[in-house]
Every structure is written in structure tokens, then in C-alpha cells.
Design a protein around this motif. Structure first.
Motif, PDB file in Angstrom:
ATOM      1  N   GLN A 160      52.872  -5.682 -45.697  1.00  0.00           N
ATOM      2  CA  GLN A 160      52.578  -6.742 -46.661  1.00  0.00           C
ATOM      3  C   GLN A 160      51.150  -7.270 -46.546  1.00  0.00           C
ATOM      4  OE1 GLN A 160      56.140  -9.205 -45.533  1.00  0.00           O
ATOM      5  NE2 GLN A 160      56.502  -9.219 -47.736  1.00  0.00           N
ATOM      6  N   VAL A 161      50.386  -6.733 -45.599  1.00  0.00           N
ATOM      7  CA  VAL A 161      49.043  -7.270 -45.326  1.00  0.00           C
ATOM      8  C   VAL A 161      47.996  -6.218 -45.660  1.00  0.00           C
ATOM      9  CG1 VAL A 161      47.506  -8.252 -43.593  1.00  0.00           C
ATOM     10  CG2 VAL A 161      49.968  -8.749 -43.513  1.00  0.00           C
ATOM     11  N   ARG A 162      47.087  -6.560 -46.578  1.00  0.00           N
ATOM     12  CA  ARG A 162      45.970  -5.671 -46.905  1.00  0.00           C
ATOM     13  C   ARG A 162      44.805  -5.919 -45.958  1.00  0.00           C
ATOM     14  NH1 ARG A 162      41.287  -4.676 -50.357  1.00  0.00           N
ATOM     15  NH2 ARG A 162      40.858  -6.923 -50.246  1.00  0.00           N
ATOM     16  N   ARG A 163      44.294  -7.164 -45.935  1.00  0.00           N
ATOM     17  CA  ARG A 163      43.238  -7.558 -45.006  1.00  0.00           C
ATOM     18  C   ARG A 163      43.575  -8.934 -44.439  1.00  0.00           C
ATOM     19  NH1 ARG A 163      37.696  -5.121 -47.938  1.00  0.00           N
ATOM     20  NH2 ARG A 163      38.592  -3.027 -48.160  1.00  0.00           N
ATOM     21  N   LEU A 164      43.070  -9.193 -43.243  1.00  0.00           N
ATOM     22  CA  LEU A 164      43.433 -10.396 -42.502  1.00  0.00           C
ATOM     23  C   LEU A 164      42.189 -11.202 -42.177  1.00  0.00           C
ATOM     24  CD1 LEU A 164      45.937 -11.698 -41.054  1.00  0.00           C
ATOM     25  CD2 LEU A 164      45.247 -10.426 -39.016  1.00  0.00           C
ATOM     26  N   VAL A 165      42.217 -12.509 -42.507  1.00  0.00           N
ATOM     27  CA  VAL A 165      41.124 -13.420 -42.181  1.00  0.00           C
ATOM     28  C   VAL A 165      41.693 -14.531 -41.296  1.00  0.00           C
ATOM     29  CG1 VAL A 165      39.356 -14.994 -43.068  1.00  0.00           C
ATOM     30  CG2 VAL A 165      39.980 -12.932 -44.381  1.00  0.00           C
ATOM     31  N   VAL A 166      41.128 -14.700 -40.114  1.00  0.00           N
ATOM     32  CA  VAL A 166      41.597 -15.735 -39.187  1.00  0.00           C
ATOM     33  C   VAL A 166      40.433 -16.652 -38.852  1.00  0.00           C
ATOM     34  CG1 VAL A 166      42.542 -16.202 -36.904  1.00  0.00           C
ATOM     35  CG2 VAL A 166      43.395 -14.258 -38.238  1.00  0.00           C
ATOM     36  N   LEU A 167      40.580 -17.923 -39.201  1.00  0.00           N
ATOM     37  CA  LEU A 167      39.565 -18.936 -38.931  1.00  0.00           C
ATOM     38  C   LEU A 167      40.051 -19.825 -37.788  1.00  0.00           C
ATOM     39  CD1 LEU A 167      38.841 -20.012 -42.644  1.00  0.00           C
ATOM     40  CD2 LEU A 167      37.745 -18.173 -41.328  1.00  0.00           C
ATOM     41  N   SER A 168      39.342 -19.802 -36.672  1.00  0.00           N
ATOM     42  CA  SER A 168      39.663 -20.678 -35.541  1.00  0.00           C
ATOM     43  C   SER A 168      41.111 -20.533 -35.090  1.00  0.00           C
ATOM     44  CB  SER A 168      39.360 -22.143 -35.898  1.00  0.00           C
ATOM     45  OG  SER A 168      37.994 -22.326 -36.173  1.00  0.00           O
ATOM     46  N   GLY A 169      41.576 -19.313 -35.014  1.00  0.00           N
ATOM     47  CA  GLY A 169      42.937 -19.049 -34.564  1.00  0.00           C
ATOM     48  C   GLY A 169      42.944 -18.209 -33.306  1.00  0.00           C
ATOM     49  N   THR A 170      44.093 -18.177 -32.616  1.00  0.00           N
ATOM     50  CA  THR A 170      44.217 -17.416 -31.370  1.00  0.00           C
ATOM     51  C   THR A 170      45.412 -16.479 -31.442  1.00  0.00           C
ATOM     52  OG1 THR A 170      45.610 -19.075 -30.297  1.00  0.00           O
ATOM     53  CG2 THR A 170      43.233 -19.309 -30.026  1.00  0.00           C
TER      54      THR A 170
END
Length: 312
Positions: free
Chosen positions: A158-168
Motif C-alpha cells: 500500500q506504500v509507494r514512497r515514504l516521508v518521515v519527518l522527525s520520526g524514529t
């Protein structure tokens, strides 16, 4: 965390929330009018909203704009307007933006189920199925970043591209003093803030606010470690942290190296994943950097990641 630092963190949260209610770049006597214009603009882009029956939740969601779908996942104690006032209108200009409120947050009522990153990731997966969206870009901030990582781990199709802002992706991704501070946080530090006012205004029982704060904090009081699974995510990842964030630089660098970074792109080619360390930016202040983040995010989402690096 001592009382002085607690007060500073509480003040920072209040400042961030106050700022998030104003459109970027609008200050002074016309700020109120500009804010109304911004809200009207967001409302004009709204194409769908409601509650989805997912995993025992009645999950509140909104859909804004049209185009390639992207899901925005908010941070702890946040909801759609508090977290995404700067980001949502800009992304919705040429994308279908799905925003949801996680278990116990905003208009999504809590249920007798432990709060967990994995559980919230399954809720996001269920929402995409409810909306009949096969695959989407996923963007998560802070707590939402952890949820985003788990969506990609548990529901990779279900995920094409992933953007993580200030996550761990592991509990020790935080600076040690930050991780230690989680156990000291309580409802008193949020008294009188927009977080408490929003909680009360959405029909929650004010007497249960301390219980709400305790439950939200519970997900970061239990050790978690997803390093192996996250490094094996097949979707390209763009991870961004502030240079004064709560996230350790090494934590972000470890993932970037695992995803092909740490080499000279002119010789070896560009990795499909990306890393940004945003200057002069705290963890809370990340959401006020829309002017910098949006061009980087959209470039990542739209890029031909198989193209060779630019040359003179």
C-alpha cells in the motif's frame, strides 16, 4: 526532566500550536483575515470527509484536492488543523491528500485498546481500503512517523514512497535526555494550551484529559526496535530531522546508509532514498518549515529515482 525544562517544552508546544493556526508568511494586523482566507481555501479543497468503521474505531478522515494520493499522519496530541495548517493546503493544490485522526485523537474517539504504532498502522491500512486506494505515498510526523514506518513494514503493497519527518524506528533514536523525559510528561504541562482546549471542544470528558495524556505517552514508554524491518522496506524513504531535533543524527544516518546513502553520487549514482537535516529547526518547529519542506517533499515524490545524477 526538571521543572524548568518542562516549562520550556510546554511553552514551545503552545508557541507551535499558535503559529500553526496562522498561514505561513502572514503576520501583523491582517493575520486574522489571512487566516480566514486560508481556512476558506482549505474548505474549498475538501472533497470528502466522514467516519470510517475500522478495527473497532470510528476513524475521522478528510480528503482534500485531487491527483496522486498521499496520506498525512499527525504527531502525538495533534489533530488535522493543529498539525497540518501549513502543509495541507500546499500539497492539496495538485494531490489527493488524505488526512486522518488517530485513535483517541481529534474526532476519533478512543476505544478500549492499547495505543500502539502497529495498531495505528493497521488503522491507516484499513482507511486506504475503505477509500478504495490501492497504494499511496505516506507522510508522517513524529508519532505519525513511527506509524508511517509501520505501515510500510506491515502493509508494503500500500506504500509507494515514504516521508518521515522527525520520526524514529527505534526507541533509542531519540537523544537520551529526550527519551528519559517521556516518563515525566503529564496533563499539567498541557493545562490551558490549545491541546487541552481542542480536547474539551470536541466533546471529550474534561475529567479524562489526564488519562488521555497518559495513554498517548504510553507508546513511547515501552521499548521498540524495528531497525531490521525498516531497513528492509522496499519503498524509497525520505527522512528529515531538524538540526536541533529530538532525534539523534546517527539514527537518521544509519537508515540512510542502509538505503544506499553514504557514497558519492557522482561516482556511484544517487540512492533512491533521501536524507535532510533542516538547519535552525527543533522537533516542534519542523511543522513550521513548510516553505523549505514542501519543495523537498514534492521533488522526492515526483522524481524519477532511476535517473542519473545531474551533470554540467
Amino acid at each position: 526532566m526538571n521543572k524548568h525544562l518542562l516549562n520550556r517544552l510546554s511553552l514551545a508546544i503552545v508557541v507551535m500550536i499558535a503559529a500553526s493556526c496562522q498561514p505561513a508568511g502572514k503576520e501583523g494586523p491582517n493575520a486574522s483575515t489571512a487566516h480566514e482566507d486560508s481556512l476558506a481555501n482549505q474548505q474549498a479543497q475538501l472533497t470528502d470527509s466522514g467516519y470510517a468503521d475500522i478495527n473497532g474505531l470510528k476513524m475521522y478522515y478528510e480528503v482534500h484536492g485531487a491527483g496522486k494520493p498521499i496520506v498525512l499522519l499527525h504527531g502525538s496530541f495533534m489533530n488535522i488543523p493543529l498539525n497540518w495548517a501549513h502543509i495541507l493546503p500546499r500539497l492539496a493544490k495538485d494531490r489527493k491528500v488524505i488526512v486522518a485522526e488517530m485513535q483517541g485523537h481529534g474526532r476519533t474517539r478512543d476505544i478500549p485498546r492499547a495505543l500502539s504504532y502497529k495498531g495505528m498502522a493497521d488503522d491507516v491500512s484499513g482507511l486506504l481500503k475503505h477509500l478504495k486506494i490501492d497504494s499511496a505515498d505516506i507522510l508522517g510526523y513524529s508519532m505519525g512517523g513511527g506509524v508511517a514506518f509501520q505501515v510500510a513494514v506491515r502493509h508494503p503493497e500500500q506504500v509507494r514512497r515514504l516521508v518521515v519527518l522527525s520520526g524514529t524506528y527505534a526507541h533509542d533514536g531519540w537523544w537520551p535526555d529526550v527519551e528519559a523525559s517521556f516518563a515525566t510528561m503529564n496533563a499539567d504541562m498541557f493545562r490551558g494550551t490549545a491541546i487541552q482546549k481542542q480536547y474539551d471542544s470536541l466533546g471529550n470528558d474534561p475529567a479524562r484529559f489526564p488519562e488521555y495524556v497518559k495513554k498517548v505517552m504510553s507508546i513511547d514508554l515501552k521499548p521498540y526496535e524495528w531497525t531490521r524491518e525498516v531497513k528492509n522496506i522496499q519503498a524509497p524513504v525520505f527522512m528529515a530531522i531538524g538540526d536541533a531535533d529530538g532525534i539523534r543524527y546517527e539514527h537518521a544516518l544509519e537508515l540512510f546508509r542502509a538505503k544506499g546513502g553514504g557514497k558519492m553520487g557522482d561516482i556511484h549514482g544517487l540512492p533512491k532514498s533521501r536524507l535532510a537535516i533542516i538547519p535552525g529547526t527543533t522537533h516542534i518547529g519542523m511543522m513550521l518549515r513548510a516553505d523549505w519542506l514542501i519543495p523537498m517533499i514534492t521533488d522526492f515524490l515526483d522524481a524519477d529515482l532511476d535517473a542519473p545524477p545531474p551533470t554540467f
